[in-house]
Design an enzyme around this catalytic site. Sequence first.
Site, PDB file in Angstrom:
ATOM      1  N   ASP A  29      58.670  35.786  26.764  1.00 16.19           N
ATOM      2  CA  ASP A  29      57.594  34.897  26.333  1.00 16.19           C
ATOM      3  C   ASP A  29      56.363  35.782  26.110  1.00 16.19           C
ATOM      4  O   ASP A  29      56.360  36.984  26.402  1.00 16.19           O
ATOM      5  CB  ASP A  29      57.319  33.780  27.349  1.00 16.19           C
ATOM      6  CG  ASP A  29      56.593  32.601  26.681  1.00 16.19           C
ATOM      7  OD1 ASP A  29      56.093  32.771  25.542  1.00 16.19           O
ATOM      8  OD2 ASP A  29      56.503  31.519  27.276  1.00 16.19           O
TER       9      ASP A  29
HETATM   10  C1  BGC Z   1      54.523  29.983  24.906  1.00 18.11           C
HETATM   11  C2  BGC Z   1      55.795  29.937  24.106  1.00 18.11           C
HETATM   12  C3  BGC Z   1      55.512  30.271  22.669  1.00 18.11           C
HETATM   13  C4  BGC Z   1      54.840  31.625  22.590  1.00 18.11           C
HETATM   14  C5  BGC Z   1      54.536  32.063  21.192  1.00 18.11           C
HETATM   15  C6  BGC Z   1      53.771  31.279  24.675  1.00 18.11           C
HETATM   16  O1  BGC Z   1      52.523  31.266  25.285  1.00 18.11           O
HETATM   17  O2  BGC Z   1      54.831  29.832  26.273  1.00 18.11           O
HETATM   18  O3  BGC Z   1      56.389  28.680  24.217  1.00 18.11           O
HETATM   19  O4  BGC Z   1      56.693  30.278  21.941  1.00 18.11           O
HETATM   20  O5  BGC Z   1      53.633  31.556  23.318  1.00 18.11           O
HETATM   21  O6  BGC Z   1      53.584  31.291  20.604  1.00 18.11           O
END
Ligand code: BGC
Length: 747
Positions: free
Chosen positions: A289
Site C-alpha cells: 500500500d
Molecule cells: C490506500 C489504498 C490506495 C492507495 C493508492 C492508499 O493510501 O490505502 O487503498 O489504493 O493509497 O491510492
Amino acid sequence: MIVKEMKRMALCLFLLLFAGSVWSAAKEDRTEQRVDSVLRLMTLSEKIGQMNQVSSKEDPTGQLTECSNEEELIRSGQVGSMLNVVGVERTRHLQEIAVNDTRLHIPLIFALDVVHGYKTISPVPLAESCSWDMDLIEKSARVAAEEATASGIQWTFAPMVDIARDPRWGRVMEGSGEDPYLGSAIAKARVRGFQGTDLSAYNTMAACAKHFVGYGAAEGGRDYNTVDISKQRLRELYLPPFSAAADAGVATFMNSFNEVMGVPATGSTYLVRDILKGEWNFPGVVVSDWGSVAELIPHGVAEDKCDAAQLAVTAGCDMDMEGYCYVSSLEKLVLEGVVSESLIDDAVRRILRLKFDLGLFDDPYRYCDAEREKAEILSAEHRKVVREMACKSIVLLENREGILPLDNRCKNIGIVGPLADNPDDMLGSWCARGDGKDAIGILQGIKQAVGKGVRIRYAKGCEIEGDDRSGFSEAVQVAENSDVVIVCVGENRFMSGEAASRTRLTLPGVQRELLKAIKETGKPIVLLLSNGRPLVLDWEKENIGTIVECWQLGSEAGNAIADVLFGKYNPSGKLTMSFPYNEGQIPVYYNAKSTGRPYVPNVRYVTRYLDCPNVSLYSFGYGLSYTRFEYGELKLDKDTMFPGEKLRIDVSVANVGNYDGEETVQLYIRDVCSKITRPEKELKGFKKVFLKKGERTDISFELSLADLEYVLADGSRESDPGLFEVFVGGNPDDVKKAEFILVQGDK
Ligand code: BGC
C-alpha cells in the site's frame, strides 16, 4: 434422434473446451518464454526499477515523500509502474519515455483507484453491495473499466474486499459490509467486471484485491490503527473474500497498512508468502500500500529503509508503492548476499507477466485512445447502468405511514437540507476523475421528474457541519407551505473513505435539530440520508416514519432517488452492514455467537447492556419494499443428510402487497453443536426474485457439505455431524425455520 443430437452437441462442446484449454495453456507457455527472455537481458538495477511504483504529483492520493522528477526516474529505468497520472496525453507522454528512452524499452503500467467509476460514478461500493445484485455490480465495474482504460489506465486498485464491522472506520464505504459469504460473491463479481475474460483486451484492466489483510479490524475504528485478530477469525471472517478474488483470477493483491499478530502485513511472511503465494498459489503481483514498506520503520519492526526493504521483499511484496525503499536498498542487499536475487527475479517475473498479459509489450499505447476517451466517457449507456445501480442500492428503512411512493396528489413539495442541492457530495469518496458538474443532485432529479403542475420549494436550512441555525426559519417556512417535506441530510464525501474515522455517528452538525424543527410543523416528512457509513439513527427511527438510506449514489443520484420517491422503481436494497443503536454498541453485527450466557429478557446474569439492546437498530439483510412479501413454510427434501448428498430447501414467496417488486430471499444456517463455536446465523445463499403484485413463486436452495463446514485456524475445513437449523426469509430477523441432521459416514 434427439439423443443423437444431444450427444453431438456434447462432443462439440467438449472439443471446444479442450481446444480452448490447449490454446490458453500454449498462450501461458508463450508468455512465460517471453518473460524469461526479457528477464535474462535485465541488469539487477533494471529489475529493481520494475519493482518501484511512483505516484504522479498531479493528483496524489497520499502524502508524497520524495520530490523526485518522475520523468528522470523513468528515463533512468527506476520505475516499473505509475499511479495517479491524469489523462491520455500525459500518460502517453510518460509511456513514450519508458518505451523510447530506456535501454530495454519496457512499458510502464498505469494505475489508479478506480473504485466505483472513473468519470461516470456509480454508488459507493457499500451502497452497491446493498443491491445484492451480482450481475449489476459486475456491469458497474465494467463501465468503470471501459472509461478508465480509454483514459490510459490499465490497473485499478479495487476491489476493496475488507470485511468491516465497525462503522467508525471511514473505509467501510469502499467495501461490501460485514458478511464474508456475500463479500466473497461481490469480490468475484467486481473482479469479473474489471478484468472481463481477457486482460489484454483494450477495455479491460487488472484488478487488485485489497487490503491484505485485516485492515477492517482496526481497533476503535481508527484508520491505520493496531489490529489484533486470532488465526481463527482471520480464516473465517477476513480471508474468504480474498481467496474468492484469487479464485476469480484477480491479477494483483495489495498489502494492508495494519499489523496482524504483531507483524505488519507488508512484512508478514505468514500472510503473503505462506498463505497467499503458498497455500493459494497466487501467481500475480503483490503491491504494497502507499508507503507501507517504509512504514515498517514507524511500526517499529525495521530500523531503516534497508531493513524495511529486506523484510517486505522476503515476505513477498513485489512492488513498493511510493516508498522508495526498494530502489534505494535492494541492490545493496542483493550484492551483500542478504537478499537472494531469486526473490527479485520472482517479483520481476510477476510484474513482467502482468505487462505481457495486459498486452503492453505488444502495444504500449493500447490504453491511450483519445477518441474512445471522448466517445465513451459519460456516455448515455454508462449513465443508464449507474442509474439502475443507484436505484438498486437504495434501502427503504421505514415507510410506516405509507407516504411513499409519493402520488400525484402532492402538488407542493418542500425540499430542505444541506444535501438536497449538492451534486458534489453525491459522488462519495474515491470517485477517481468524477466531477460534481456531471452529477445529478437530489433537487435537480426531483425537479426533472415532476410534472408541470407540481410546485417545488427549496431551502438549505443548514450546513452539513457547524452550528449555524440561521437557515432554520426559511426551511420551516418551506415546510409549512408544502404537502410533504423531503429532508436531505447526511455526511459530506470527505467524512468517509481513507483517514476519515469518526466517533460520533449521529447526523453531523445541527442536521438533527433541523429535522426536529421540520417535524414540529406537523407536515409529513420523507427523510433522505446520504452517507458513506451506517449512522446512529435512534431518534430518527422513533420520530420519523419515512426513512430512505440513499448512501452516496454517484453521477445519477438525483434521478435514481426521484425514481424511488415517485414509484418508478420500487426499492429493493437490503443492508449489508448493521446500523448500531449507538456508538457504545460497536461492533454489532448479525452473525454473532450465542456466548455461554445468551440473552434472556429480564434475567440479570446474561450477556446484555443495561441501557441498550444487544442487537442492531437496523440489521444486515434488512430493507423494505413498497410491496409485501409473504413466505411459506420451508420444505426440506430430507431430514438427515449424508456428507456426499445435497440438501434441497424449497420455499414459496408471494407478493401480497400492491406493487410489483423485487425481493432478496436469504438463506441462513446454524450449526447447533460443533467443536468450535459458530454464529447463531450465517448467510449461505441468496436469490433475487421479481414478482408482480399477486404473484407467487417457488424458490429452491441447495446446501452441500462444503456449506456446512467451517474453517480452522490452520486453514483446514471440518464439519460436525448433528443438528443444523436452516432459516429462509427477507432478513435474518424474519425467517421461516426448519431443521435437519448431518450424519457421518457413507449412506
Ligand atoms: C490506500 C489504498 C490506495 C492507495 C493508492 C492508499 O493510501 O490505502 O487503498 O489504493 O493509497 O491510492
